[in-house]
Scaffold this active site. Structure first.
Site, PDB file in Angstrom:
ATOM      1  N   CYS A 252       0.835  -1.214   0.013  1.00  0.00           N
ATOM      2  CA  CYS A 252      -0.052  -0.080   0.000  1.00  0.00           C
ATOM      3  C   CYS A 252       1.007   1.352  -0.027  1.00  0.00           C
ATOM      4  O   CYS A 252       1.496   1.485   1.030  1.00  0.00           O
ATOM      5  CB  CYS A 252      -0.876   0.012   1.132  1.00  0.00           C
ATOM      6  SG  CYS A 252      -2.153   1.448   1.264  1.00  0.00           S
TER       7      CYS A 252
ATOM      8  N   CYS B 182       1.797  31.108 -19.589  1.00  0.00           N
ATOM      9  CA  CYS B 182       0.707  30.888 -20.372  1.00  0.00           C
ATOM     10  C   CYS B 182       1.146  30.460 -21.788  1.00  0.00           C
ATOM     11  O   CYS B 182       2.021  30.501 -22.580  1.00  0.00           O
ATOM     12  CB  CYS B 182       0.013  32.537 -20.798  1.00  0.00           C
ATOM     13  SG  CYS B 182      -1.076  32.683 -21.863  1.00  0.00           S
TER      14      CYS B 182
END
Length: 367
Positions: free
Chosen positions: A170, A200
Site C-alpha cells: 500500500c 501562459c
C-alpha cells in the site's frame, strides 16, 4: 551581456504582463555561461536508475531537494489522503520509481486496484527494491515499506493482497514516479513529442511554432488530478494542472537539447508558480517526461544551469512524469496567429518571439 556558446544567449528577462493583468517587477537576470557546461554535465546521482548503491544523504539535504509534501511523506513518514489523484486505479502500462531517488520499485503488471484508495501492488520489482521495518506508531503494529536505495518511506505492507503472493504493498502516490511504457517502437526519423510548461501557453506555442524541425505545437493541460479539465477549472488553480504545450518534432532536424535551450531562453525558470503577472500553480515552469532519457536530460540541464549560476535566483522548474495530456479548447490553439492585434499579443507574446528570432536566427523556419 556575453553570448552563450551555440544557441542560447542569456539576456535580462523581460517583465511581461499576464492576460488581462497589470505589470509586475522585473524578473531574475541570468549570468553568462557556456552551453557546453549545460549539456555535458554528469547525471544527477539522485536520479540514476542504474546506480543501486545505498544513498547517504542528510535530512537537511533532502529538505533542499524535495518538495515539502514529498519530504513530509518520504522523510517524516507522513501519509497522504486516500484517493489522491488517479494513480490508485490507473491501469496504464509502465514502471513505477521512487520519487525521491529514482530507484525502480514496481512494474504495472505487479499492480492491482484496491478499494483502499492508495496505489497497491502484490509484488515488488526485486528483493532489494523495497526493505521493511516494524512500525508501532499510532498504537498499531504494521510493516513499514522503505525504498531499498534511499530508505524513504513509501507506505506499508499488508497480508490481504491477491494471489500469487497474497501481499498488498500500500503505497503513497506522492512517493512514486510513473513512466508510461512506450507503445510504439521508435523508428529512425519518426516524429517525437516533448511537453513543457512555462507560463501562459499562448506564448510558448507562438515561439516553438517558428523553430526549424518542429512539426506542430498543441496547447493543453498536464500534471493534474482530474480528467478532461476545462480552462476555467485549470485557471482556478485547484486541479493541479499546468498550462503546457506538446511539441511534435523531427529528431533529424532538432532535438531535446535545442528545445530545452529555447525553453529556458523565453521564460523565467526562477519564479515559483508564476510568469510575470500570471500567478498560480497552473503557470509553473515544468518539463514533463515520458521516459528515463528525457527525465535525465531535463535534470542535467537544470543541474548545469544551477551549477553555472546562469540565473541570479534558483531554478524552480519541476520535472514531472507525463501521465495524460489534454488538448486545450480550440480557441486557445494558434492564439497568437489568430489574435496578433490583441494587446496581450503585442505586449507580451511579440517581444518573446522577437527575442527568440534574434537569438536563434539560423534555426528559424523559412517561410
Amino acid at each position: 551581456m556575453k553570448k552563450i556558446v551555440k544557441y542560447l544567449i542569456v539576456l535580462p528577462l523581460l517583465a511581461f504582463n499576464a492576460c488581462g493583468q497589470s505589470k509586475t517587477k522585473s524578473q531574475s537576470i541570468p549570468n553568462p555561461t557556456t552551453m557546453e557546461n549545460v549539456i555535458n554535465k554528469p547525471e544527477n546521482p539522485f536520479y540514476s536508475n542504474t546506480d543501486t548503491s545505498k544513498l547517504s544523504v542528510s535530512d537537511a539535504e533532502w529538505k533542499k531537494i524535495l518538495s515539502p509534501d514529498l519530504y513530509a511523506v518520504a522523510r517524516e513518514a507522513d501519509t497522504e489522503r486516500a484517493f489522491t489523484g488517479s494513480m490508485w486505479n490507473d491501469e496504464t502500462k509502465g514502471t513505477y520509481y521512487c520519487a525521491t531517488c529514482g530507484y525502480k520499485l514496481f512494474q504495472s503488471n505487479q499492480k492491482f486496484t484496491s478499494s483502499c484508495g492508495w496505489p497497491s501492488f502484490f509484488e515488488q520489482e526485486n528483493k532489494e527494491s523495497i526493505v521493511f521495518k516494524l512500525d508501532k506508531s499510532f498504537g498499531m503494529s504494521r510493516t513499514e515499506a522503505l525504498c531499498g536505495r534511499c530508505d524513504s518511506h513509501l507506505g506499508h505492507l499488508f497480508d490481504d493482497g491477491p494471489e500469487p503472493t497474497g501481499k498488498r504493498y500500500c503505497m503513497n502516490a506522492i512517493s512514486l514516479d510513473f513512466v508510461p511504457e512506450t507503445t510504439l517502437v521508435e523508428k529512425s526519423g519518426a516524429l517525437k513529442n516533448l511537453t513543457v510548461g512555462g507560463g501562459c501557453y499562448w506564448c510558448i506555442e507562438a515561439v516553438f511554432d517558428n523553430l526549424k524541425g518542429v512539426k506542430s505545437v498543441v496547447s493543453g493541460y498536464a500534471g493534474g488530478r482530474i480528467e478532461n479539465p476545462t480552462y476555467e477549472e485549470v485557471c482556478s488553480g485547484t486541479t493541479g494542472h499546468a498550462e503546457v504545450v506538446q511539441i511534435t518534432y523531427d529528431p533529424k532536424q532538432t532535438n531535446t537539447d535545442e528545445i530545452f535551450k529555447v525553453f529556458f531562453t523565453v521564460h523565467d525558470p526562477t519564479t515559483l508558480n508564476r510568469q510575470g503577472a500570471d500567478v498560480g500553480t497552473q503557470y509553473r515552469s515544468v518539463i514533463f517526461y515520458t521516459n528515463e532519457k528525457e527525465k535525465k536530460e531535463a535534470q542535467n540541464i537544470i543541474d548545469a544551469l544551477e551549477t553555472s549560476k546562469v540565473y541570479d535566483s534558483q531554478v524552480v522548474t519541476t520535472i514531472e512524469p507525463l501521465t495524460k495530456f489534454y488538448k486545450a479548447e480550440d480557441y486557445h490553439q494558434e492564439y497568437y496567429q489568430n489574435n496578433k492585434n490583441q494587446p496581450y499579443c503585442k505586449m507580451v507574446i511579440q517581444p518573446k518571439i522577437e527575442k527568440f528570432e534574434k537569438l536563434f536566427k539560423s534555426r528559424l523556419k523559412k517561410e
